[in-house]
Design an enzyme around this catalytic site. Sequence first.
Site, PDB file in Angstrom:
ATOM      1  N   CYS A   1       0.782  -1.046   0.141  1.00  0.00           N
ATOM      2  CA  CYS A   1       0.023  -0.097   0.155  1.00  0.00           C
ATOM      3  C   CYS A   1       0.846   1.330  -0.178  1.00  0.00           C
ATOM      4  O   CYS A   1       0.460   2.233  -0.903  1.00  0.00           O
ATOM      5  CB  CYS A   1      -1.014  -0.050   1.329  1.00  0.00           C
ATOM      6  SG  CYS A   1      -2.379  -1.131   1.033  1.00  0.00           S
TER       7      CYS A   1
ATOM      8  N   HIS B   1       2.344   1.708  -3.615  1.00  0.00           N
ATOM      9  CA  HIS B   1       1.260   2.202  -4.200  1.00  0.00           C
ATOM     10  C   HIS B   1       0.882   3.526  -4.306  1.00  0.00           C
ATOM     11  O   HIS B   1       0.866   4.213  -5.204  1.00  0.00           O
ATOM     12  CB  HIS B   1       0.048   0.912  -4.068  1.00  0.00           C
ATOM     13  CG  HIS B   1      -1.107   1.434  -4.890  1.00  0.00           C
ATOM     14  ND1 HIS B   1      -1.567   0.535  -6.046  1.00  0.00           N
ATOM     15  CD2 HIS B   1      -2.100   2.487  -4.797  1.00  0.00           C
ATOM     16  CE1 HIS B   1      -2.631   0.903  -6.367  1.00  0.00           C
ATOM     17  NE2 HIS B   1      -2.932   2.145  -6.006  1.00  0.00           N
ATOM     18  N   GLU B   2       0.661   3.952  -3.116  1.00  0.00           N
ATOM     19  CA  GLU B   2       0.174   5.195  -2.880  1.00  0.00           C
ATOM     20  C   GLU B   2       1.393   6.498  -3.109  1.00  0.00           C
ATOM     21  O   GLU B   2       1.130   7.403  -3.392  1.00  0.00           O
ATOM     22  CB  GLU B   2      -0.426   5.412  -1.443  1.00  0.00           C
ATOM     23  CG  GLU B   2      -1.680   4.568  -1.130  1.00  0.00           C
ATOM     24  CD  GLU B   2      -2.878   4.619  -1.947  1.00  0.00           C
ATOM     25  OE1 GLU B   2      -2.715   5.415  -2.884  1.00  0.00           O
ATOM     26  OE2 GLU B   2      -3.846   3.744  -2.020  1.00  0.00           O
ATOM     27  N   ILE B   3       2.579   5.891  -2.559  1.00  0.00           N
ATOM     28  CA  ILE B   3       3.677   6.786  -3.050  1.00  0.00           C
ATOM     29  C   ILE B   3       3.999   7.156  -4.410  1.00  0.00           C
ATOM     30  O   ILE B   3       3.820   8.085  -4.979  1.00  0.00           O
ATOM     31  CB  ILE B   3       4.848   6.638  -2.059  1.00  0.00           C
ATOM     32  CG1 ILE B   3       4.798   6.667  -0.867  1.00  0.00           C
ATOM     33  CG2 ILE B   3       6.100   7.190  -2.885  1.00  0.00           C
ATOM     34  CD1 ILE B   3       5.744   6.194   0.057  1.00  0.00           C
TER      35      ILE B   3
END
Length: 163
Positions: free
Chosen positions: A130, A133-135
């Site tokens: 996660c 993915h978010e970075i």
Amino acid sequence: MPAQPILRFPDPRLRLPAAPVTAFDADLAVLAQDLLDTMRAAPGIGITAPHLGIAKRLVVLELPSENRVRVYVNPRLVWSSQDEREHVEGSVSMPGVTETVERPARVRVVFQTLEGVEETEEADGLLAVCLQHEIDQLDGIFWIQRLSRLKRERVIKRFQKRS
């Protein structure tokens, strides 16, 4: 706050890098709460300010195995393991489609809290996935860019059929 509209693929704003957060104030806390409410309504387990069209480096995560909300301001990867793991990923901006992505199994992230305090966190498993993915999203890298061209085209076609 009520859930906010989420940008949908292929909105070009999803491919723009987000600017660092410089003001650690009540507005930032409100934005984090808006992200949480929107993510829960989507539903999802991770969301960034750019998903709402706000180009700020802010991430909210709520993993199913935990009883807590995680907020990361200005997160950046400072280390990742050589060994990799596959995990099924998707996006609140491309609901209904997923695909397997290979990423480093473990990471170290430096970030700030909502109060501006710098912290470091090491992660593996779903949390590591996660965070990466978010970075990526904060850096303007939409998750399907991590797929082979063939897989990416298939994901896009599946999404277009659902839309």
